[in-house]
Design a protein around this motif. Structure first.
Motif, PDB file in Angstrom:
ATOM      1  N   GLN A 181       0.656  -1.347  -0.043  1.00  0.00           N
ATOM      2  CA  GLN A 181       0.013  -0.049  -0.011  1.00  0.00           C
ATOM      3  C   GLN A 181       0.897   1.211   0.116  1.00  0.00           C
ATOM      4  O   GLN A 181       0.635   2.202  -0.899  1.00  0.00           O
ATOM      5  CB  GLN A 181      -0.954   0.079   1.266  1.00  0.00           C
ATOM      6  N   VAL A 182       1.869   1.273   0.867  1.00  0.00           N
ATOM      7  CA  VAL A 182       2.770   2.332   0.921  1.00  0.00           C
ATOM      8  C   VAL A 182       3.570   2.610  -0.240  1.00  0.00           C
ATOM      9  O   VAL A 182       3.802   3.713  -0.768  1.00  0.00           O
ATOM     10  CB  VAL A 182       3.631   2.420   2.226  1.00  0.00           C
ATOM     11  N   HIS A 183       3.928   1.672  -0.994  1.00  0.00           N
ATOM     12  CA  HIS A 183       4.493   1.627  -2.202  1.00  0.00           C
ATOM     13  C   HIS A 183       3.963   2.172  -3.233  1.00  0.00           C
ATOM     14  O   HIS A 183       4.622   3.048  -4.077  1.00  0.00           O
ATOM     15  CB  HIS A 183       5.485   0.167  -2.367  1.00  0.00           C
ATOM     16  N   VAL A 184       2.836   1.744  -3.618  1.00  0.00           N
ATOM     17  CA  VAL A 184       1.877   2.444  -4.362  1.00  0.00           C
ATOM     18  C   VAL A 184       1.976   3.987  -4.116  1.00  0.00           C
ATOM     19  O   VAL A 184       2.022   4.794  -5.102  1.00  0.00           O
ATOM     20  CB  VAL A 184       0.793   1.738  -4.481  1.00  0.00           C
ATOM     21  N   GLU A 185       1.584   4.168  -2.873  1.00  0.00           N
ATOM     22  CA  GLU A 185       1.300   5.558  -2.524  1.00  0.00           C
ATOM     23  C   GLU A 185       2.598   6.706  -2.807  1.00  0.00           C
ATOM     24  O   GLU A 185       2.420   7.526  -3.416  1.00  0.00           O
ATOM     25  CB  GLU A 185       0.639   5.795  -1.186  1.00  0.00           C
ATOM     26  N   ARG A 186       3.937   6.292  -2.235  1.00  0.00           N
ATOM     27  CA  ARG A 186       4.768   6.894  -2.110  1.00  0.00           C
ATOM     28  C   ARG A 186       6.155   6.825  -2.890  1.00  0.00           C
ATOM     29  O   ARG A 186       7.150   7.491  -3.237  1.00  0.00           O
ATOM     30  CB  ARG A 186       5.389   7.081  -0.545  1.00  0.00           C
ATOM     31  N   PHE A 187       6.072   5.466  -3.821  1.00  0.00           N
ATOM     32  CA  PHE A 187       7.392   5.141  -4.412  1.00  0.00           C
ATOM     33  C   PHE A 187       7.266   4.440  -5.558  1.00  0.00           C
ATOM     34  O   PHE A 187       8.011   4.779  -6.646  1.00  0.00           O
ATOM     35  CB  PHE A 187       8.276   4.150  -3.575  1.00  0.00           C
ATOM     36  N   GLY A 188       6.116   4.208  -6.059  1.00  0.00           N
ATOM     37  CA  GLY A 188       5.865   3.219  -7.329  1.00  0.00           C
ATOM     38  C   GLY A 188       5.789   4.306  -8.525  1.00  0.00           C
ATOM     39  O   GLY A 188       5.373   5.241  -8.433  1.00  0.00           O
ATOM     40  N   VAL A 189       6.549   4.060  -9.695  1.00  0.00           N
ATOM     41  CA  VAL A 189       6.620   5.028 -10.724  1.00  0.00           C
ATOM     42  C   VAL A 189       6.478   4.042 -11.914  1.00  0.00           C
ATOM     43  O   VAL A 189       6.877   2.904 -12.204  1.00  0.00           O
ATOM     44  CB  VAL A 189       8.007   5.286 -10.756  1.00  0.00           C
ATOM     45  N   PRO A 190       5.509   4.223 -12.944  1.00  0.00           N
ATOM     46  CA  PRO A 190       5.180   3.756 -13.946  1.00  0.00           C
ATOM     47  C   PRO A 190       6.440   3.284 -14.935  1.00  0.00           C
ATOM     48  O   PRO A 190       7.174   4.367 -15.066  1.00  0.00           O
ATOM     49  CB  PRO A 190       4.085   4.623 -14.745  1.00  0.00           C
ATOM     50  N   GLY A 191       6.360   2.234 -15.415  1.00  0.00           N
ATOM     51  CA  GLY A 191       7.330   1.777 -16.399  1.00  0.00           C
ATOM     52  C   GLY A 191       8.663   1.167 -15.915  1.00  0.00           C
ATOM     53  O   GLY A 191       9.486   0.598 -16.609  1.00  0.00           O
ATOM     54  N   LYS A 192       8.510   1.195 -14.486  1.00  0.00           N
ATOM     55  CA  LYS A 192       9.873   0.874 -13.700  1.00  0.00           C
ATOM     56  C   LYS A 192       9.869  -0.466 -13.311  1.00  0.00           C
ATOM     57  O   LYS A 192       8.610  -1.204 -13.446  1.00  0.00           O
ATOM     58  CB  LYS A 192      10.121   1.480 -12.529  1.00  0.00           C
ATOM     59  N   THR A 193      10.741  -1.504 -13.038  1.00  0.00           N
ATOM     60  CA  THR A 193      10.789  -2.777 -12.313  1.00  0.00           C
ATOM     61  C   THR A 193      10.847  -2.421 -10.861  1.00  0.00           C
ATOM     62  O   THR A 193      11.796  -1.792 -10.461  1.00  0.00           O
ATOM     63  CB  THR A 193      11.998  -3.501 -12.979  1.00  0.00           C
ATOM     64  N   LEU A 194      10.162  -3.453 -10.154  1.00  0.00           N
ATOM     65  CA  LEU A 194      10.295  -3.658  -8.881  1.00  0.00           C
ATOM     66  C   LEU A 194      10.372  -5.077  -8.625  1.00  0.00           C
ATOM     67  O   LEU A 194       9.670  -5.766  -9.076  1.00  0.00           O
ATOM     68  CB  LEU A 194       8.981  -2.944  -8.201  1.00  0.00           C
ATOM     69  N   LEU A 195      11.267  -5.315  -7.661  1.00  0.00           N
ATOM     70  CA  LEU A 195      11.446  -6.760  -7.168  1.00  0.00           C
ATOM     71  C   LEU A 195      11.388  -6.600  -5.528  1.00  0.00           C
ATOM     72  O   LEU A 195      12.095  -5.811  -5.022  1.00  0.00           O
ATOM     73  CB  LEU A 195      12.659  -7.114  -7.464  1.00  0.00           C
ATOM     74  N   GLY A 196      10.248  -7.404  -5.118  1.00  0.00           N
ATOM     75  CA  GLY A 196      10.237  -7.282  -3.611  1.00  0.00           C
ATOM     76  C   GLY A 196      10.064  -8.673  -3.093  1.00  0.00           C
ATOM     77  O   GLY A 196       9.796  -9.725  -3.781  1.00  0.00           O
TER      78      GLY A 196
END
Ligand code: F3S
Length: 648
Positions: A102-117
């Protein structure tokens, strides 16, 4: 030929291999996230590999799973995580700031980037137009050090949405319907891409609900395009400059297209004990209920808490129901406190819970013996709630609110009038306060990492032996989850102490498993796990591989195996194999003597089959391994491989 959204993002990040479905490619990772349950081990591994600073654009360490501080262990872990984040260039999201996705979408997520969690619901980030993938902590540690992440270049399934959701039907019902369509298996190696005119009617938090629970399909991830809806969300989070448009080309091709008319959807429910056991809420109307819980990373958004509060406003929860609400983030908690939603829920008899994973992971709100519990979270595996005899059902916030008021299962469209449906519109500006996100030091060289007595070291593993000689230490059935292998709940506080945590491996299936393994290990007998279908489904918990490795498990043979768990086994030097003839599974009993001659040769030479001796019979095992998998297994796992320079 045009490209779809998945191809556009992945192709822009490929550093190894060619973009062809079914082949392995390496991609660069822009962002990583960890949560505390998997994070401590990920950072211990990051240290063990000798990296001195993260190389990603953004890395965030969240504390959301074990926030309860009943002993020193969790608090020790939090202190370790905060100090190591400061030192190595990682943002630290304090307990109370919210659930990682939830916090990542609100404060850090960026379209077009790759995220590994290092959490299996990392695909939540697909709601904002990222390729967001869940993996084991070791893969995340390597990505933080600048290493590529390897995955099978995916087949892409398009879910083509048309129409608009009816009152009292919401995003959760969309993903439950998709789960009914594609089920929880057979989707390994695919990515689900949403498109069609209907997506314009879904906000980013609603899209995130859908991509979050897409993890239950077993697909690599799910993704929405980045469009005007995404731009408005980012503007409202004061991050408009992070936006870019990413949409599929008109002539993009897909491996499969599923058409879904949103206006025809009904309230849906996942029944015990699988997120894939889907029915219509109306089909189970009248079932008595004991507990209703709203929240989690699936349904803890501002919209979800607001709609629940408006549905409950001016009414009272039924006397037989315990009703809890957990906002997904501090931002949501604060805004619902200010707009009166929390007051309405409290007045109605709701119990306001901490902004954390809590009930979803079995850390709080364990229901009574034989209870029936309706929740808005994403998993209802046997025992996950903390009460083995409880039946857990998964529903939307709308359905949860109706049931909490009625005291029994009811279709929200029957319980509420159509015009009562709360109209929620996304605020033009969210309340922004990042004071619970601690930024890393510019230069962390002088920072001392805090290591309490609960902080151990990742166990060492020797390279793969030439031959294996051991026993079928345990034989388990189908759909064994990582929760079965490595229980969470009250045991999770030992996650940084592998010898202690290992005492609980398979404790629900065989309470003597730990003792048998340690006895074999001392005697030089290799431990082997035999399993049915979908072994290792569920969370990305790499402890389900690390602890068996510590116990001397060298081989897992299953009828089929889930993607993340298989990768975790390889990362920790345990050979994953599947039966060539699935019927052979039925011929092996617990305690049978097993041997595999020249298993190292088979792994090294690229053999796709190897023979396992069971008594005087030979059983053929398939080794479905990439060239890199084979190198990792030969080295005894990924940490050894990085130390030996096999992996950059
Ligand atoms: Fe936490 Fe449950 Fe999500 S454990 S990250 S709320 S799946």
């Amino acid at each position: 030929m045009g490209q779809n959204v998945v191809q556009k993002i992945i192709d822009a990040h490929i550093v190894e291999g060619v973009p062809q479905a079914g082949t392995e490619v390496g991609i660069t990772i822009d962002q990583t996230l960890t949560q505390d349950a998997t994070g401590t081990m990920a950072y211990l591994q990051f240290e063990a590999m000798g990296f001195d600073r993260v190389q990603t654009e953004v890395s965030v360490s969240y504390v959301d799973h074990n926030t309860i501080q009943e002993g020193f262990e969790n608090a020790d872990d939090h202190a370790y995580l905060q100090s190591i984040a400061k030192k190595y260039g990682i943002y630290y999201s304090k307990p109370g700031n919210g659930i990682c996705h939830q916090v990542h979408v609100e404060r850090f997520g960026v379209p077009g980037k790759t995220l590994l969690g290092s959490d299996s619901h990392t695909p939540t980030g697909g709601g904002i137009g990222m390729i967001a993938i869940g993996a084991g902590g070791l893969d995340v540690a390597v990505a933080m050090g600048g290493g590529a992440f390897r995955l099978t270049y995916p087949r892409v399934v398009k879910v083509n949405l048309t129409g608009k959701l009816q009152p009292w039907v919401s995003a959760k019902d969309v993903i439950l319907k998709v789960l009914e369509e594609v089920s929880t298996h057979g989707n390994v190696g695919t990515i689900i891409e949403y498109g069609g005119e209907g997506i314009a009617n879904l906000s980013v938090p609603e899209r995130a609900t859908i991509t979050n629970m897409g993890a239950e399909t077993g697909a690599t991830t799910s993704v929405f395009p980045s469009d005007e809806v995404t731009r408005l969300f980012l503007e409202a989070q004061e991050r408009g400059s992070d936006w870019c448009e990413i949409t599929a080309d008109a002539d993009a091709e897909y491996d499969r297209i599923i058409d879904l008319d949103l206006s025809t959807l009904e309230p849906m429910v996942a029944c015990p004990h699988s997120p894939g056991n889907i029915k219509r809420v109306a089909d189970i109307a009248g079932t008595p209920v004991d507990q209703v819980l709203v929240g989690s990373c699936t349904n803890g958004s501002l919209r979800d808490i607001y709609v629940t509060a408006e549905a409950v406003a001016g009414k009272h929860i039924a006397e037989n129901i315990s009703f809890g609400i957990a906002a997904g983030s501090k931002q949501v908690m604060e805004m619902t406190a200010k707009d009166g939603s929390l007051a309405k829920l409290i007045a109605g008899g709701g119990r306001v819970l901490e902004t954390a994973c809590g009930f979803c992971i079995g850390n709080s709100q364990a229901p009574r013996t034989d209870a029936v519990s309706f929740r808005t979270s994403n998993r209802n595996f046997y025992g996950r709630s903390g009460t083995n005899s409880a039946d857990i059902y998964l529903v939307s916030p709308e359905t949860a609110a109706a049931i909490a008021l009625a005291g029994t299962v009811v279709d929200p469209r029957e319980y509420f009038a159509q015009e009562e449906y709360p109209r929620f519109s996304l605020p033009e500006k969210f309340d922004i306060d990042d004071s619970m996100i601690v930024a890393p030091a510019e230069d962390g060289s002088s920072i001392t990492v805090q290591r309490g007595p609960n902080i151990g070291n990742p166990p060492d593993k020797a390279p793969l032996d030439e031959s294996l000689c051991g026993e079928a230490t345990i034989v388990v059935g189908d759909k064994i989850t990582t929760d079965h292998i490595m229980p969470a709940g009250s045991r999770l506080k030992y996650r940084s102490n592998i010898p202690k945590y290992s005492e609980f491996v398979f404790e629900r299936n065989d309470p003597d498993f730990f003792k048998k393994c340690m006895k074999n290990k001392k005697a030089g007998v290799d431990n082997v796990i035999i399993a049915g279908d979908s072994y290792g489904q569920g969370s990305s918990r790499e402890h389900a591989a690390i602890c068996p490795m510590y116990l001397g498990v060298k081989l897992v043979v299953a009828r089929s195996m889930e993607r993340i768990h298989k990768a975790n086994l390889i990362n920790f030097g345990i050979v994953p194999a599947v039966f060539e003839n699935p019927a052979d599974y039925d011929t092996i009993s617990q305690g049978n003597t097993l041997s595999v001659e020249h298993i190292r040769d088979a792994v090294e030479s690229g053999s796709e089959r190897v023979s396992m001796k069971v008594g005087d019979r030979e059983i053929v095992l398939k080794l479905e391994l990439t060239d890199m998998d084979r190198k990792l297994l030969r080295a005894g796992g990924k940490i050894n491989a990085v130390r030996e320079g096999i992996l950059s």
